[in-house]
Design an enzyme around this catalytic site. Sequence first.
Site, PDB file in Angstrom:
ATOM      1  N   GLY A 155      39.998   7.057  15.213  1.00 24.72           N
ATOM      2  CA  GLY A 155      40.802   6.777  13.798  1.00 24.72           C
ATOM      3  C   GLY A 155      42.442   7.266  14.048  1.00 24.72           C
ATOM      4  O   GLY A 155      42.606   7.939  14.880  1.00 24.72           O
ATOM      5  N   CYS A 156      43.097   6.736  13.123  1.00 23.67           N
ATOM      6  CA  CYS A 156      44.435   7.276  13.308  1.00 23.67           C
ATOM      7  C   CYS A 156      44.686   8.731  12.974  1.00 23.67           C
ATOM      8  O   CYS A 156      45.366   9.323  13.840  1.00 23.67           O
ATOM      9  CB  CYS A 156      45.291   6.419  12.090  1.00 23.67           C
ATOM     10  SG  CYS A 156      44.828   6.335  10.530  1.00 23.67           S
ATOM     11  N   TYR A 157      44.250   9.349  11.876  1.00 21.53           N
ATOM     12  CA  TYR A 157      44.302  10.587  11.560  1.00 21.53           C
ATOM     13  C   TYR A 157      43.855  11.537  12.936  1.00 21.53           C
ATOM     14  O   TYR A 157      44.186  12.606  13.339  1.00 21.53           O
ATOM     15  CB  TYR A 157      43.769  11.172  10.197  1.00 21.53           C
ATOM     16  CG  TYR A 157      44.675  10.715   9.066  1.00 21.53           C
ATOM     17  CD1 TYR A 157      45.704  11.259   8.781  1.00 21.53           C
ATOM     18  CD2 TYR A 157      44.089  10.243   8.006  1.00 21.53           C
ATOM     19  CE1 TYR A 157      46.329  10.927   7.699  1.00 21.53           C
ATOM     20  CE2 TYR A 157      44.429   9.494   7.150  1.00 21.53           C
ATOM     21  CZ  TYR A 157      45.751  10.134   6.736  1.00 21.53           C
ATOM     22  OH  TYR A 157      46.389   9.778   5.447  1.00 21.53           O
ATOM     23  N   THR A 159      43.367  10.603  15.910  1.00 27.97           N
ATOM     24  CA  THR A 159      44.374  10.476  17.218  1.00 27.97           C
ATOM     25  C   THR A 159      45.524  11.656  16.950  1.00 27.97           C
ATOM     26  O   THR A 159      45.765  12.304  17.986  1.00 27.97           O
ATOM     27  CB  THR A 159      44.720   8.911  17.208  1.00 27.97           C
ATOM     28  OG1 THR A 159      43.726   8.315  17.425  1.00 27.97           O
ATOM     29  CG2 THR A 159      45.896   8.965  18.563  1.00 27.97           C
ATOM     30  N   ALA A 160      46.324  11.543  15.989  1.00 27.63           N
ATOM     31  CA  ALA A 160      47.224  12.623  15.824  1.00 27.63           C
ATOM     32  C   ALA A 160      46.820  13.722  15.764  1.00 27.63           C
ATOM     33  O   ALA A 160      47.457  14.795  16.247  1.00 27.63           O
ATOM     34  CB  ALA A 160      48.075  12.195  14.593  1.00 27.63           C
TER      35      ALA A 160
END
Length: 337
Positions: A155-157, A159-160
Site C-alpha cells: 500500500g501507499c502509506y 511503503t512510505a
Amino acid sequence: MISTCIIGASGYTGAELIKLIIHHPLFSLDACYVSNGSADSNKPIGSVHPQLSAQADLVTIALNPEDLVQMAEKFDAIFLATPHEASHDWAAALSGKKAKIFDLSGAFRLQDTQVFESFYGFKHEHTDILSNAVYGLAEWHADAIKTANFVAVPGCYPTASLLAIKPMTEADFIDPSVRPVINATSGVSGAGRKPSMTTSYYEVSLQAYGVLGHRHTPEIEYYCGTQVIFTPHLGQFKRGILATITMRLREGVKTSDIQQRYEQHYANQPMVRLRDSWPKIDDVANTSFCDIYWKFDEDNRYLVVSSAIDNLLKGAASQAIQCANLVFNQPTETGLL
Ligand SMILES: NC(=O)C1=CN([C@@H]2O[C@H](COP(=O)(O)OP(=O)(O)OC[C@H]3O[C@@H](n4cnc5c(N)ncnc54)[C@H](OP(=O)(O)O)[C@@H]3O)[C@@H](O)[C@H]2O)C=CC1
Ligand SMILES: CC(=O)N[C@@H](CCC(=O)OP(=O)(O)O)C(=O)O
C-alpha cells in the site's frame, strides 16, 4: 520483449502503469482492460487519459472474466490495478499459469485472513494464493520477489512508513515500551478516480481519518514487526504522501548507529534518496523516488524520520514495475530513472 497487460487501465494507478510500461526498454504493453460494463470500454487510451494522447496506441477492452485463464497463458506479466474485491475474485483464474501477477490492491498483503476480513470487510477465499503471494516492498524483499509468481504490491502509506521504520526495527533499535507514531498526509488521488463527496477536491480540507482503525495499520505492523499508532490525513493536493514518524529508541543507540543503518540499507538502492533536508512532496511528485531524512534527540532518545513518496508511483505503479524488473532479472530501477 516481455508482453504485459493492465487490468484496471481506466484508473489513476492504471494510467501511471501505462506511462511507465510504454517507456520501459523491455516491457511491451499489449492490452489495456477495463471492467465489463465500464463507461471507458472500447475507447482509445488517449481519450480515457488525455495526458496519454498520441502516446499509447491502444483501445481499452471490456474484460470478460471467462477470458482470464487464457490471458494468464498469453501474457508474461499482468498488472491488476483494480479494487481489492476484483483482484481477490480474479486471482484464482490468473495465478499458477505463465503470467507473473502484480496486484496493486490490498487483497493479498495480509496473511492473517481474520485480520483481513475485519479491515477489508469481506471474506478471503483464496488462502492458497495468499500463502504464495510475496509482499513487494522492493528494497526489502528483493530475493523473494525475484522468484515470485504473485506479488502483492504494498500500500501507499505502508511503503512510505516501512521504508522509514524498517532500518530501525531490523536493528532492534526501537524501545519496545513506546509504539512508533506515524502521522501521514496523502493527496486526493490516493482515493482513486471514482468521485465521492469525502474526497472531492472542493470538499477536502486537511483532516485526519481512519483514526486508530485504518486498514494499513496491520499491514505496517506485520511487515515491520512492531505495533504502531498510524494516523492518515487527507490533504487538498493531487498526489504525494508525506509520513512523519516518531520513534523512541533503546538506551545506548547513538546518532552514528542510526546513520550507519540508513546508509547500509539504502546507499545502494537507487529509488530511495537519503536527503540532507526535510523531504517535500513537490520533490517526489511524479517521480518514483522515496525521500528520507531524520533527526535524533540523543538525550531523550526520540528519532523523527520523514519519508515522502508519490502515492501513485512509489506507492503503487512504479513499485509494481520495480517488482516486475526483479522478477524478470533486471535492475530494480530499469525504466524508472
Ligand atoms: N490511488 C492510490 O494512491 C493507490 C491505489 N492502490 C490500489 O490500486 C488499485 C487501483 O487504485 P486506483 O487506480 O487508485 O483506483 P481507481 O478507482 O482510480 O481505478 C480502479 C480501476 O478498476 C476498475 N474497476 C472498478 N470497479 C471494478 C470492478 N468491480 N471490477 C473490475 N474493475 C473495476 C475501474 O474502472 P472501470 O469501471 O472503468 O473498469 C478502474 O479502471 C486499488 O486496489 C487501490 O486500492 C494502491 C496504492 C496506492
Ligand atoms: C487518500 C486515501 O483515501 N487513501 C487510501 C489509501 C490508498 C490506497 O489505495 O490504498 P492501498 O494501497 O491499500 O490500495 C485510503 O486511505 O484508503
